[in-house]
Scaffold this motif. Structure first.
Motif, PDB file in Angstrom:
ATOM      1  N   LYS A   1     114.614 -29.639  13.255  1.00 31.69           N
ATOM      2  CA  LYS A   1     114.750 -30.913  13.738  1.00 31.69           C
ATOM      3  C   LYS A   1     115.644 -31.120  14.977  1.00 31.69           C
ATOM      4  CE  LYS A   1     115.581 -34.171  10.353  1.00 31.69           C
ATOM      5  NZ  LYS A   1     116.112 -34.918   9.557  1.00 31.69           N
TER       6      LYS A   1
ATOM      7  N   TYR B   1     110.579 -33.616  14.535  1.00 30.97           N
ATOM      8  CA  TYR B   1     110.092 -32.306  13.911  1.00 30.97           C
ATOM      9  C   TYR B   1     109.501 -31.584  14.583  1.00 30.97           C
ATOM     10  CZ  TYR B   1     111.038 -35.296   9.428  1.00 30.97           C
ATOM     11  OH  TYR B   1     111.588 -36.210   8.437  1.00 30.97           O
TER      12      TYR B   1
ATOM     13  N   ALA C   1     110.156 -38.136  13.720  1.00 38.12           N
ATOM     14  CA  ALA C   1     110.629 -38.294  12.444  1.00 38.12           C
ATOM     15  C   ALA C   1     110.315 -39.877  11.738  1.00 38.12           C
ATOM     16  CB  ALA C   1     111.919 -37.766  12.422  1.00 38.12           C
TER      17      ALA C   1
END
Length: 697
Positions: A455, A465, A443
Motif C-alpha cells: 500500500k 494498492y 484503494a
C-alpha cells in the motif's frame, strides 16, 4: 476591409518566418564541421584549461592506483586486483592521458569521413529559398480552399510557423550535439584516469560508448538536415506531387514535419537501442511561455500601480476586486490545468471553455510537447476520479510526470505509462537496468488484491494498492524500516502495529525477517517474495500492506549429557521438559539430532521413542502421540521396537576387511516406522503476472 488587413498581417508574418529560416539555413553544418576549431575559437578557455584537466587526471589516476595497491595487503578478504596488472594498466593510461587529445582527434577523423562525404553529395534540388515554401503553400491552399480566404490564410500561417519552429529546434539540436562532442574531447583525460582499476573501468567503458554514440549523432545531423533541404527543394519544384499521381501539400507537410521530429528525437531512439547518448534538446516552448508570463506579470503590476494614482478608495476597490477574482480563479483552475486538458484523452476539462480555453489548451499542448510535466494535482484530477469522467493520460508526458504524483517512483525511468480513473500502469526501469511492470489501484475504488501487494500513498494523500512483476519487482516490496544487522527493537512497533508485542527484528535477506522474543526466535517471510509455506505459520500484515508469513517458533529440545553416570541427570531434565509424558521410564537418551528438532529416549526393553518438533515436521504416518512440552511446544512421539542391526567394523576410521569382505558386528538398535517429512523452506515467487483486483460495488 478586415479581410484585406488580416491578409496583410498573415503575409507579413509569413515573410518574417521565411526570412528567419533563410537566415539560418545551411550555415550551421558548414560552420561547425567535424573538428574542434569552432569550439576552440568561441570558447578559448577550454584549450587553455586542457593542461589542468591532464594534471587533475594524473592525480586521480595516482590516487586510484595507490588505493588499489593498498587493498592488496588485505589479501582475499578485500578481493584486491593483481598488483602487476594494476601497475601496467596505470602506466598505460598515464600515457593515454598525455596523448588524450590526439587520441580523441583520431576518433574524430574517422567520423569526419562520412560527415564530409555527405556534405559533398551534389543535390541540385537544394538550390532553393524558404520564400518559395511560402508561395507554394499559398498557391496550393488557394486551390484547396477557394471560398474561405480567412481559413486559408490561417492554415498558411499555422503550417509555415510549425515548419519553421521545428526546423529551428533541429538546428539547436545539431549545435548541442556538436558541443557535447567538444566537451567529451576536452574532458577526455578525466575519462582515461578511470581505466587503470577494474573497479573504475566501467566509467571509462561508458565514456567510450558515449563518444562513439555522439560521433554517430554528429554525422546523422548532416543526414537529417541535408535530407530536409532536399525535400524542401523537391517540394518547391513539384508542389508536393508524387510520381504515382498522388500526394498533396498537406501530405508533404506532415511528412516533412514528421521527419524533423524524428531527427530531434533520434538521440532517444539510439538510447532505447542501448547506446550511451547525451539527451539534448531543451524546453524552448516552456522558456518562451515563461518569458510571456513574466511580461504579462509586469503589465499587471503596471495596472495595479496605476490604480494607486486614482485615489485611495479606488485603489482599495481595485485591490479587493482583483483579490476576489484571483481567489475564485485559483479555486476553480488548479495548477497546470491547461497542460492537463491538452493531453488528457476524454474526461471533463479543468480549465475554462470557449476561446480562452481553446487558447490555453493550445499553449498547454505546446508546453507538453516541449518538456513540460504535469503536477501531482493535475494527475490527481484524473487518477482520483471515476473512469467515466476522468479520461486518461498516456505518452511521454505521463512517463515524466507520474513521479510527481507517486513519489515512490522517483529515480526510475518510466515507460508506457497510462493514468486513468482509479488505475495507473507503467513500466519502471531501475538504475541497474532491471524492468518491472507496475500496476496501481485506488484503494477507495478497488477491493484488496488476492496476490502480493503493498500500500502506497500518493501526493494527494490517497491510498493505492501497488502490484509489481518482472525481473525488478523486488524493489517495490521493501522490508519497510527494518534493516540488516543486529536486532532493532524500535521499528517493529511502526512496521507491525497490530502484532507488536516487544519482539525485536532484523533483516536476514530480501523479504526475510528474524523475529526474536522471550519465547525464542522465528523467521518471517514476505508474501511478495515467497509462496505460502506448508509449515505452521500465521499471517501478519505490515503497515504498508504487505502480508508476512510468521513461522511458528521452533521448540527448544532439552540438552542431555553423555555417559552412563549422567542417567539420573538426563531423566530429571526430560521429566522437567515434558512433565505430562506418561510412557515407560527412560533408560537412555540421544540428543544428537537436537539441532534438527528431534531427540530420542530408550526404554528398559530395548524399545525407544523418537520426538519430532511439530513446527519443523509434518505429522508422521502410522501411530504416534501428540505431546506438549513445558514451554507449550508440540511434539510428535513415535514409538519404535527393539531390533538388531549389522554394522561394519572400523579401526582408526577405516573399515576392517576379512576373508568374506568387510567385517560386521551385531548392534542393538530401534526400528521405527516411516520418519515424518521435514517441512521445506518457503519457495521464492517467480515473475508471476499481476491479477487485477475487483472493483468495489
Amino acid at each position: 476591409m478586415l479581410d484585406w488587413i488580416f491578409e496583410g498581417i498573415v503575409t507579413w508574418v509569413g515573410s518574417i518566418v521565411a526570412q528567419m529560416m533563410d537566415a539560418v539555413s545551411g550555415m550551421f553544418l558548414d560552420a561547425l564541421g567535424a573538428d574542434m576549431s569552432t569550439l576552440e575559437e568561441y570558447f578559448p578557455f577550454v584549450t587553455k584549461a586542457f593542461t589542468v584537466m591532464q594534471y587533475t587526471a594524473w592525480a586521480v589516476l595516482f590516487l586510484v592506483t595507490v588505493w588499489q595497491l593498498f587493498r592488496v595487503f588485505g589479501g582475499p578478504v578485500t578481493e584486491a586486483e593483481n598488483p602487476w596488472t594494476l601497475l601496467a594498466r596505470g602506466g598505460l593510461f598515464a600515457l593515454l592521458i598525455a596523448y588524450a587529445k590526439p587520441v580523441f582527434l583520431t576518433a574524430l577523423d574517422i567520423a569526419r569521413a562520412p560527415y564530409t562525404a555527405m556534405m559533398e553529395i551534389p543535390m541540385t534540388a537544394e538550390d532553393f529559398s524558404f520564400a518559395g515554401v511560402e508561395q507554394t503553400l499559398s498557391n496550393g491552399l488557394a486551390t484547396v480552399i477557394s471560398v474561405a480566404s480567412v481559413v486559408g490564410l490561417l492554415l498558411l500561417i499555422i503550417l509555415e510557423v510549425s515548419l519553421g519552429w521545428n526546423y529551428f529546434k533541429l538546428l539547436l539540436e545539431a549545435v548541442e550535439r556538436y558541443v557535447v562532442v567538444g566537451v567529451l574531447c576536452y574532458t577526455s583525460p578525466l575519462a582515461f584516469s578511470m581505466g587503470a582499476s577494474q573497479t573504475t573501468a566501467p566509467v571509462f567503458k561508458s565514456w567510450c560508448r558515449m563518444v562513439g554514440s555522439q560521433l554517430l549523432l554528429m554525422v546523422m545531423n548532416v543526414w537529417f538536415l541535408r535530407g530536409f533541404h532536399s525535400s524542401v527543394g523537391q517540394y518547391i519544384g513539384n508542389g508536393g506531387a508524387l510520381s504515382s499521381g498522388h500526394g498533396s501539400i498537406f501530405l508533404w507537410f506532415f511528412c516533412a514535419l514528421a521527419f524533423l521530429k524524428v531527427a530531434q528525437k533520434f538521440d532517444g531512439y539510439l538510447s532505447s537501442l542501448g547506446m550511451s547518448v547525451a539527451q539534448t534538446g531543451g524546453s524552448m516552448g516552456m522558456e518562451l511561455l515563461m518569458a510571456a508570463r513574466v511580461i504579462g506579470g509586469g503589465a499587471r503590476s503596471v495596472r495595479s500601480a496605476g490604480g494607486v494614482f486614482g485615489g485611495r478608495a479606488a485603489g482599495a476597490s481595485a485591490a479587493s476586486s482583483a483579490a476576489g477574482f484571483a481567489s475564485g480563479l485559483a479555486a476553480r483552475f488548479k495548477g497546470n490545468s491547461y497542460v492537463r486538458d491538452a493531453v488528457v484523452d476524454g474526461g471533463v476539462r479543468m480549465g475554462a471553455g470557449g476561446g480562452i480555453g481553446f487558447v490555453g489548451r493550445a499553449f498547454g499542448g505546446m508546453a507538453a510537447r516541449n518538456g513540460a510535466s504535469l503536477t501531482g494535482e493535475s494527475i490527481s484530477s484524473v487518477a482520483s476520479r471515476s473512469p467515466d469522467v476522468s479520461g486518461s493520460i498516456a505518452g511521454e508526458i505521463a512517463d515524466r510526470s507520474l513521479s510527481n504524483y507517486m513519489p515512490q517512483l522517483e529515480g526510475y525511468q518510466l515507460r508506457d505509462t497510462r493514468i486513468g480513473g482509479g488505475h495507473i500502469s507503467t513500466s519502471a526501469v531501475s538504475g541497474d537496468g532491471d524492468t518491472a511492470a507496475v500496476e496501481m489501484f485506488d484503494a477507495s475504488r478497488y477491493e484488496k488484491p488476492e496476490g502480493p501487494y503493498t500500500k502506497v500513498t500518493a501526493s494527494d494523500g490517497s491510498q493505492w494498492y501497488l502490484m509489481a512483476s518482472g525481473e525488478g519487482f523486488k524493489e517495490f516490496y521493501p522490508s519497510s524500516a527494518i534493516r540488516p544487522g543486529a536486532f532493532s527493537p524500535g521499528p517493529g512497533a511502526a512496521v507491525f502495529p497490530e502484532r507488536y508485542d516487544g519482539t525485536d527484528f532484523r533483516q536476514v535477506d530480501d523479504g526475510i525477517l528474524e523475529a526474536s522474543g522471550a519465547g525464542g526466535s522465528s523467521l518471517w517471510y514476505s508474501s511478495a517474495f515467497y509462496e505460502k509455506p506448508d509449515a505452521p505459520h500465521t499471517v501478519v500484515e505490515s503497515s504498508d500492506g504487505i502480508a508476512w508469513y510468521a513461522m511458528e517458533r521452533n521448540a527448544d529440545p532439552p540438552r542431555f549429557e553423555d555417559g552412563g553416570e549422567a542417567l539420573a541427570y538426563n531423566q530429571a531434565q526430560f521429566q522437567a521438559f515434558m512433565p505430562g509424558y506418561a510412557g515407560e521410564a527412560p533408560s537412555g537418551f540421544d540428543g544428537s539430532g537436537r539441532n534438527e528438532g528431534r531427540f530420542e529416549v530408550r526404554h528398559e526393553d530395548g524399545s525407544g521413542t523418537m520426538f519430532y518438533d511439530s513446527s519443523r515436521y509434518a505429522a508422521p504416518r502410522g501411530d504416534y502421540r501428540d505431546v506438549e512440552d513445558v514451554n507449550g511446544g508440540r511434539w510428535y512421539a513415535v514409538h519404535g521396537q527393539a531390533a538388531v542391526a549389522r554394522r561394519p567394523v572400523y579401526e582408526n576410521g577405516k573399515p576392517v576387511y576379512g576373508s568374506g569382505g568387510v567385517k560386521t558386528t551385531s548392534v542393538e538398535t530401534v526400528s521405527y516406522g516411516a520418519a515424518p517429512k521435514r517441512f521445506e523452506a518457503p519457495k521464492e515467487r517467480g515473475h508471476t503476472d499481476i491479477k487485477p483486483p475487483k472493483r468495489k460495488q
